[in-house]
Design an enzyme around this catalytic site. Structure first.
Site, PDB file in Angstrom:
ATOM      1  NE  ARG A 223      -4.056  -1.316   0.048  1.00 18.89           N
ATOM      2  CZ  ARG A 223      -3.894  -2.542  -0.827  1.00 18.89           C
ATOM      3  NH1 ARG A 223      -3.238  -2.321  -1.915  1.00 18.89           N
ATOM      4  NH2 ARG A 223      -5.379  -3.130  -0.739  1.00 18.89           N
ATOM      5  CG  HIS A 271      -2.954  -0.786  -6.654  1.00 17.10           C
ATOM      6  ND1 HIS A 271      -3.928   0.176  -5.910  1.00 17.10           N
ATOM      7  CD2 HIS A 271      -2.892  -1.635  -6.463  1.00 17.10           C
ATOM      8  CE1 HIS A 271      -3.935  -0.989  -5.502  1.00 17.10           C
ATOM      9  NE2 HIS A 271      -3.568  -2.188  -5.744  1.00 17.10           N
TER      10      HIS A 271
HETATM   11  P1  NAP Z   1      -1.255 -11.676   4.306  1.00 17.87           P
HETATM   12  O1  NAP Z   1      -1.419 -13.350   4.467  1.00 17.87           O
HETATM   13  O2  NAP Z   1      -2.438 -11.824   5.484  1.00 17.87           O
HETATM   14  O3  NAP Z   1       0.124 -11.333   5.150  1.00 17.87           O
HETATM   15  C1  NAP Z   1       0.597 -10.374   5.605  1.00 17.87           C
HETATM   16  C2  NAP Z   1       1.519 -10.815   6.181  1.00 17.87           C
HETATM   17  O4  NAP Z   1       2.477  -9.986   7.184  1.00 17.87           O
HETATM   18  C3  NAP Z   1       1.311 -11.976   7.795  1.00 17.87           C
HETATM   19  O5  NAP Z   1       2.236 -13.343   7.236  1.00 17.87           O
HETATM   20  C4  NAP Z   1       1.930 -10.981   8.983  1.00 17.87           C
HETATM   21  O6  NAP Z   1       2.449 -11.325  10.020  1.00 17.87           O
HETATM   22  C5  NAP Z   1       2.498  -9.521   8.229  1.00 17.87           C
HETATM   23  N1  NAP Z   1       2.740  -9.078   9.732  1.00 17.87           N
HETATM   24  C6  NAP Z   1       1.214  -7.947   9.589  1.00 17.87           C
HETATM   25  N2  NAP Z   1       1.266  -6.785  10.343  1.00 17.87           N
HETATM   26  C7  NAP Z   1       2.767  -6.781  10.860  1.00 17.87           C
HETATM   27  C8  NAP Z   1       4.104  -5.916  12.034  1.00 17.87           C
HETATM   28  N3  NAP Z   1       3.220  -5.872  12.183  1.00 17.87           N
HETATM   29  N4  NAP Z   1       4.554  -6.544  11.671  1.00 17.87           N
HETATM   30  C9  NAP Z   1       5.209  -8.067  10.923  1.00 17.87           C
HETATM   31  N5  NAP Z   1       4.485  -8.775  10.144  1.00 17.87           N
HETATM   32  C10 NAP Z   1       3.891  -7.901  10.013  1.00 17.87           C
HETATM   33  O7  NAP Z   1      -1.583 -10.968   3.595  1.00 17.87           O
HETATM   34  P2  NAP Z   1      -1.448 -11.482   1.705  1.00 17.87           P
HETATM   35  O8  NAP Z   1      -2.473 -11.700   1.135  1.00 17.87           O
HETATM   36  O9  NAP Z   1       0.403 -11.362   1.481  1.00 17.87           O
HETATM   37  O10 NAP Z   1      -0.992  -9.702   1.042  1.00 17.87           O
HETATM   38  C11 NAP Z   1      -0.487  -8.413   1.509  1.00 17.87           C
HETATM   39  C12 NAP Z   1      -0.589  -7.616   1.573  1.00 17.87           C
HETATM   40  O11 NAP Z   1      -1.105  -7.277   0.466  1.00 17.87           O
HETATM   41  C13 NAP Z   1      -2.281  -7.033   0.974  1.00 17.87           C
HETATM   42  O12 NAP Z   1      -1.994  -6.534   2.470  1.00 17.87           O
HETATM   43  C14 NAP Z   1      -2.501  -5.774   0.478  1.00 17.87           C
HETATM   44  O13 NAP Z   1      -2.402  -4.037   0.747  1.00 17.87           O
HETATM   45  C15 NAP Z   1      -0.799  -5.747  -0.488  1.00 17.87           C
HETATM   46  N6  NAP Z   1      -1.671  -6.165  -1.755  1.00 17.87           N
HETATM   47  C16 NAP Z   1      -1.608  -5.121  -3.217  1.00 17.87           C
HETATM   48  C17 NAP Z   1      -2.045  -5.862  -4.232  1.00 17.87           C
HETATM   49  C18 NAP Z   1      -1.578  -5.009  -5.337  1.00 17.87           C
HETATM   50  O14 NAP Z   1      -1.761  -4.721  -6.375  1.00 17.87           O
HETATM   51  N7  NAP Z   1      -0.702  -4.149  -5.731  1.00 17.87           N
HETATM   52  C19 NAP Z   1      -2.723  -7.112  -4.470  1.00 17.87           C
HETATM   53  C20 NAP Z   1      -2.936  -7.849  -3.997  1.00 17.87           C
HETATM   54  C21 NAP Z   1      -2.392  -6.872  -2.662  1.00 17.87           C
HETATM   55  P3  NAP Z   1       1.372 -13.102  11.027  1.00 17.87           P
HETATM   56  O15 NAP Z   1       1.491 -14.320  10.136  1.00 17.87           O
HETATM   57  O16 NAP Z   1       3.031 -12.900  11.991  1.00 17.87           O
HETATM   58  O17 NAP Z   1       0.340 -12.000  11.377  1.00 17.87           O
HETATM   59  C1  GLV Z   2      -5.209  -5.501  -4.320  1.00 18.52           C
HETATM   60  O1  GLV Z   2      -4.187  -4.493  -4.005  1.00 18.52           O
HETATM   61  C2  GLV Z   2      -5.795  -6.313  -3.038  1.00 18.52           C
HETATM   62  O2  GLV Z   2      -5.504  -5.668  -2.442  1.00 18.52           O
HETATM   63  O3  GLV Z   2      -6.422  -6.699  -4.019  1.00 18.52           O
END
Ligand code: NAP
Ligand code: GLV
Length: 308
Positions: A223, A271
């Site tokens: 983000r 994005h």
């Molecule tokens: P996820 O599965 O919820 O994983 C988030 C990870 O971050 C978890 O392993 C968590 O640790 C860790 N975390 C959270 N808070 C933390 C902190 N304060 N310190 C250290 N580690 C922390 O999320 P995801 O599905 O991988 O997605 C991640 C993000 O990618 C989304 O929230 C979104 O904003 C972004 N995204 C962007 C796009 C784009 O097109 N640019 C597309 C999709 C997603 P724990 O396992 O210990 O809880």
């Molecule tokens: C895109 O940014 C998503 O969170 O899926």
């Protein structure tokens, strides 16, 4: 059974078609054609919906049309309504592909070559083997782990930083605030895949960027609000950061006069690093409906105590 679609209008027909293939008995409706709101049990949305519960009193689950849920106010959602992320394997694969692109761009000095190209200058730099490049991923979640898995065959030295310990493909997991400095100090390329929460907002600030090795690269695909943009600009201008591949911004699109647009060491994409894949998302919703009928816990439910 009625599902109301309130996300990107241009994708609605794709969703409708996929529901008609996978679940012809489900009534798919597209905002604003909602019919009787008391019959809406499930909503797919990308933007927060004002007065959600007053408008849809029988809602059972709110599906985020994405992986992130930072746009929703989870405190407004009663505990019996699940907040579910529509992330699945193909979305993670697409993100991993973008991360590989960003890391290779930085690893192979493409910003420098683009600058040389504009000067019509033919000047090779020494090639650094991948095994000498350290790539660190912040957030070893669904997307972070998929990206690490995809980076592994290149031979980079991999690591991750996460809230709780995780098995990191091919490398070490640094854990929590106490190990953040150590983690950042060994990232030649830093990839951000953290969720946006009050704890992670602004985490890529001057103090933390200054802990990276001189000339390190950044790939931000999480983000925009993770980055303090003025701090990143200063770091790029001073050479402390060698280049940034940015898919997300504080304001999207950034204003026309934003310095990122024309910065020679910034690559901008709108994005698009990944997005919800409709087929997999509908499949996930179907699996959750099945689980709900059998009293099983739903898949991909957001942990409200963590905010992601
Ligand atoms: P996820 O599965 O919820 O994983 C988030 C990870 O971050 C978890 O392993 C968590 O640790 C860790 N975390 C959270 N808070 C933390 C902190 N304060 N310190 C250290 N580690 C922390 O999320 P995801 O599905 O991988 O997605 C991640 C993000 O990618 C989304 O929230 C979104 O904003 C972004 N995204 C962007 C796009 C784009 O097109 N640019 C597309 C999709 C997603 P724990 O396992 O210990 O809880
Ligand atoms: C895109 O940014 C998503 O969170 O899926």
């Amino acid at each position: 059974m009625r599902i109301l679609y309130m996300a990107e209008p241009s994708s609605a027909s794709e969703w409708r078609e996929e529901f008609s293939k996978q679940a012809p008995d489900i009534e798919f409706r597209e905002w604003p054609d909602i019919g009787d709101p008391s019959e809406v049990r499930y909503i797919i949305a990308w933007e927060p919906i004002p007065d959600l519960m007053q408008r849809f009193p029988n809602l059972k689950a709110l599906y985020s049309a994405g992986a992130g849920v930072d746009q929703f106010d989870l405190s407004q959602l009663p505990s019996h309504v699940s907040m579910v992320r529509l992330i699945e394997t193909s979305m993670a694969d697409i993100m991993a592909e973008y991360v590989v692109f960003g890391v290779l761009t930085l690893h192979r000095d493409i910003f420098d070559y683009q600058i040389r190209q504009r000067e019509r200058c033919w000047m090779p730099f020494p090639v650094i083997p991948a095994c000498e490049r350290r790539v660190g991923v912040m957030g070893a979640g669904r997307l972070g782990l998929a990206a690490l898995e995809r980076l592994r065959p290149f031979g980079f030295q991999l690591s991750a930083w996460n809230r709780s310990p995780k098995d990191v493909p091919g490398g070490r997991c640094y854990v929590g605030g106490q190990q953040l400095h150590e983690f950042l100090g060994q990232c030649d390329v830093l990839v951000n895949l953290l969720p946006l929460t009050p704890e992670t907002q602004g985490i890529l600030n001057a103090a933390n960027l200054s802990l990276l090795p001189h000339g390190a690269g950044l790939v931000n695909v999480a983000r925009g609000a993770h980055v303090v943009e003025e701090d990143l600009l200063r770091s790029l201008n001073s050479g402390r950061i060698g280049g940034a591949v940015l898919d997300v911004f504080n304001q999207e699109p950034p204003s026309p006069d934003h310095p990122f647009w024309s910065h020679p060491r910034v690559l901008i994409t709108p994005h698009i690093a990944s997005n919800v894949q409709v087929k997999g998302a509908v499949d996930l919703i179907m699996r959750n409906l099945y689980r709900e009928r059998r009293g099983l816990p739903l898949l991909n439910v957001v942990d409200r105590s963590k905010g992601y």
